[in-house]
Design a protein around this motif. Structure first.
Motif, PDB file in Angstrom:
ATOM      1  N   ILE A   1     -50.833 -24.251 -56.510  1.00 46.88           N
ATOM      2  CA  ILE A   1     -50.487 -23.065 -57.290  1.00 46.88           C
ATOM      3  C   ILE A   1     -49.003 -23.152 -57.626  1.00 46.88           C
ATOM      4  O   ILE A   1     -48.151 -23.121 -56.743  1.00 46.88           O
ATOM      5  CB  ILE A   1     -50.794 -21.765 -56.513  1.00 46.88           C
ATOM      6  N   ILE A   2     -48.686 -23.287 -58.915  1.00 47.64           N
ATOM      7  CA  ILE A   2     -47.293 -23.506 -59.312  1.00 47.64           C
ATOM      8  C   ILE A   2     -46.623 -22.247 -59.844  1.00 47.64           C
ATOM      9  O   ILE A   2     -45.397 -22.137 -59.823  1.00 47.64           O
ATOM     10  CB  ILE A   2     -47.192 -24.623 -60.374  1.00 47.64           C
TER      11      ILE A   2
ATOM     12  N   THR B   1     -44.601  -5.926 -62.552  1.00 50.83           N
ATOM     13  CA  THR B   1     -44.747  -7.043 -63.488  1.00 50.83           C
ATOM     14  C   THR B   1     -43.748  -8.139 -63.129  1.00 50.83           C
ATOM     15  O   THR B   1     -42.560  -7.866 -62.918  1.00 50.83           O
ATOM     16  CB  THR B   1     -44.506  -6.599 -64.945  1.00 50.83           C
ATOM     17  N   LYS B   2     -44.258  -9.351 -63.054  1.00 51.00           N
ATOM     18  CA  LYS B   2     -43.398 -10.479 -62.694  1.00 51.00           C
ATOM     19  C   LYS B   2     -44.097 -11.789 -63.012  1.00 51.00           C
ATOM     20  O   LYS B   2     -45.304 -11.923 -62.835  1.00 51.00           O
ATOM     21  CB  LYS B   2     -43.048 -10.438 -61.200  1.00 51.00           C
ATOM     22  N   VAL B   3     -43.328 -12.748 -63.489  1.00 50.76           N
ATOM     23  CA  VAL B   3     -43.766 -14.139 -63.560  1.00 50.76           C
ATOM     24  C   VAL B   3     -42.812 -14.929 -62.680  1.00 50.76           C
ATOM     25  O   VAL B   3     -41.591 -14.851 -62.852  1.00 50.76           O
ATOM     26  CB  VAL B   3     -43.731 -14.688 -65.000  1.00 50.76           C
ATOM     27  N   LYS B   4     -43.348 -15.671 -61.731  1.00 50.98           N
ATOM     28  CA  LYS B   4     -42.509 -16.435 -60.804  1.00 50.98           C
ATOM     29  C   LYS B   4     -43.036 -17.852 -60.654  1.00 50.98           C
ATOM     30  O   LYS B   4     -44.219 -18.064 -60.383  1.00 50.98           O
ATOM     31  CB  LYS B   4     -42.459 -15.760 -59.435  1.00 50.98           C
TER      32      LYS B   4
ATOM     33  N   ARG C   1     -57.492  -7.878 -58.929  1.00 51.95           N
ATOM     34  CA  ARG C   1     -58.231  -9.133 -59.069  1.00 51.95           C
ATOM     35  C   ARG C   1     -57.241 -10.284 -59.182  1.00 51.95           C
ATOM     36  O   ARG C   1     -56.238 -10.194 -59.888  1.00 51.95           O
ATOM     37  CB  ARG C   1     -59.110  -9.100 -60.319  1.00 51.95           C
ATOM     38  N   THR C   2     -57.524 -11.364 -58.491  1.00 51.65           N
ATOM     39  CA  THR C   2     -56.719 -12.584 -58.593  1.00 51.65           C
ATOM     40  C   THR C   2     -57.551 -13.643 -59.289  1.00 51.65           C
ATOM     41  O   THR C   2     -58.665 -13.959 -58.847  1.00 51.65           O
ATOM     42  CB  THR C   2     -56.298 -13.084 -57.204  1.00 51.65           C
ATOM     43  N   SER C   3     -57.023 -14.160 -60.386  1.00 52.37           N
ATOM     44  CA  SER C   3     -57.734 -15.178 -61.171  1.00 52.37           C
ATOM     45  C   SER C   3     -56.899 -16.451 -61.207  1.00 52.37           C
ATOM     46  O   SER C   3     -55.661 -16.399 -61.251  1.00 52.37           O
ATOM     47  CB  SER C   3     -57.982 -14.685 -62.604  1.00 52.37           C
ATOM     48  N   LEU C   4     -57.588 -17.589 -61.201  1.00 56.88           N
ATOM     49  CA  LEU C   4     -56.922 -18.887 -61.206  1.00 56.88           C
ATOM     50  C   LEU C   4     -57.390 -19.721 -62.389  1.00 56.88           C
ATOM     51  O   LEU C   4     -58.563 -19.683 -62.767  1.00 56.88           O
ATOM     52  CB  LEU C   4     -57.214 -19.655 -59.912  1.00 56.88           C
TER      53      LEU C   4
ATOM     54  N   HIS D   1     -52.390 -21.933 -62.213  1.00 51.40           N
ATOM     55  CA  HIS D   1     -51.676 -20.729 -62.635  1.00 51.40           C
ATOM     56  C   HIS D   1     -52.477 -19.520 -62.157  1.00 51.40           C
ATOM     57  O   HIS D   1     -53.679 -19.419 -62.424  1.00 51.40           O
ATOM     58  CB  HIS D   1     -51.513 -20.712 -64.152  1.00 51.40           C
ATOM     59  N   GLN D   2     -51.789 -18.608 -61.463  1.00 54.61           N
ATOM     60  CA  GLN D   2     -52.472 -17.480 -60.814  1.00 54.61           C
ATOM     61  C   GLN D   2     -52.094 -16.158 -61.465  1.00 54.61           C
ATOM     62  O   GLN D   2     -50.916 -15.866 -61.665  1.00 54.61           O
ATOM     63  CB  GLN D   2     -52.100 -17.446 -59.329  1.00 54.61           C
ATOM     64  N   LEU D   3     -53.104 -15.364 -61.771  1.00 56.21           N
ATOM     65  CA  LEU D   3     -52.906 -14.038 -62.364  1.00 56.21           C
ATOM     66  C   LEU D   3     -53.385 -12.957 -61.399  1.00 56.21           C
ATOM     67  O   LEU D   3     -54.487 -13.051 -60.850  1.00 56.21           O
ATOM     68  CB  LEU D   3     -53.688 -13.920 -63.680  1.00 56.21           C
TER      69      LEU D   3
END
Length: 332
Positions: free
Chosen positions: A280-281, A290-293, A175-178, A160-162
């Motif tokens: 990465i799902i 803002t988005k969740v995909k 920042r990209t966090s996994l 899951h990627q933020l």
């Protein structure tokens, strides 16, 4: 049941019949409940048509929302046809980096699944938690018990990627966090899965002397051939932590064997284990929009906060529908 050898062993045959009987009973009770709620809503609407009543309107709206939620859950359950889907689940979350952003992200996911479990009236029990250096967690493992918990949560396996502006930095850079999510079914105690002693490395905290007021009771179990490590510390004794750690380990090994299509844990390919949960799902974006995909189904929403509050059934449903469709395509 149509198989010739179904009746050869009465015990599993009887368990299968019991499961069918329970399913029929459960569906019947649910149908009666839904009809009752629907009648209450209809009656309320008839009364509201003649006499406005704010309290009655709110009750009708609450009943409708509840009915819609339960029907949505039932629709998802209809997609769960594998033998393990009805089981509870072990859920593990691991930060993929040692920085504060990554560990905070792992904690956000942990809270999301806690709230999701609560919405479904599942019992959730923390088995292990390793705190972050500054904030959040490095890892955590939970036991989630309730009908179909594994069937729902198996869709969450993966990375899951933020993407956001770091609250821990003043640079203003993205920042990209996994964080990695692993899910495996809670096995029935009747399943006799034996792991050879030589394949296990069990580490316990050792204490000496008589004046230890608070001895550590953690247990770490390593499956040497696969490298899988399980750490438990939340139970009341070392014996209970060891038992729980072995249960989680067996669950993970069975899930891996199924995913790899092998019949025995001895046939598991260690080199392919990490790849099962390395995709990465899903991406969660907080900036510049803002988005969740979900990257598998392409289903998305702009309401990130609702998702973090545990409203993820629409994502789960889309994935299960996709898997069901792919299964049908393969068999045709």
């Amino acid at each position: 049941m149509a198989q010739p050898n179904f009746w050869a062993n009465p015990h599993p045959a009887y368990e299968t019949l019991q499961e069918i009987e329970y399913t029929i009973f459960y569906i019947h009770k649910q149908y009666q409940r839904w009809c009752s709620i629907l009648e209450e809503i209809k009656t309320a609407l008839e009364l509201l048509a003649t006499s406005p009543d704010e309290q009655l309107l709110q009750e009708a709206q609450a009943n409708l929302a509840q009915l819609q939620q339960e029907l949505e859950t039932a629709e998802i359950r209809a997609l769960l046809t594998n033998s393990d889907d009805q089981k509870g689940a072990f859920l593990t979350i691991k930060a993929e980096s040692d920085d504060a952003d990554g560990q905070e992200w792992a904690y956000i996911l942990l809270k999301m699944y806690y709230q999701w479990a609560n919405k479904h009236n599942y019992q959730i029990h923390l088995l292990e938690e390793s705190g972050g250096d500054v904030s959040g967690i490095k890892s955590a493992t939970c036991e989630i018990t309730g009908l179909y918990a594994y069937g729902f949560l198996k869709s969450e396996l993966g990375i899951h990627q933020l993407q956001r502006l770091s609250p821990f930095e003043t640079s203003g850079n993205l920042r990209t966090s996994l964080a990695r999510v692993e899910v495996s079914p809670i096995l029935d105690e009747s399943i006799d899965l034996v792991i050879p002693d030589q394949d296990l490395q069990i580490t316990r905290w050792q204490w000496h002397g008589q004046n230890i007021n608070h001895p550590e009771i953690w247990v770490r179990v390593v499956h040497i051939p696969s490298g899988i490590t399980v750490f438990c510390e939340q139970e009341r004794s070392q014996l209970e932590n060891k038992k729980q750690a072995l249960a989680i380990l067996k669950s993970k090994l069975v899930a891996i064997a199924l995913a790899q299509g092998v019949k025995s844990i001895a046939d598991i390919q260690p080199g392919e284990i990490k790849s099962l949960s390395s995709q990465i799902i899903r991406e969660y974006v907080l900036h510049p929009y803002t988005k969740v995909k979900d990257l598998r189904t392409k289903v998305e929403t702009t309401n990130v906060q609702d998702v973090w509050n545990g409203d993820i059934d629409f994502l789960i449903k889309a994935y299960l529908q996709q898997q069901s469709y792919m299964t049908v395509e393969k068999s045709s």
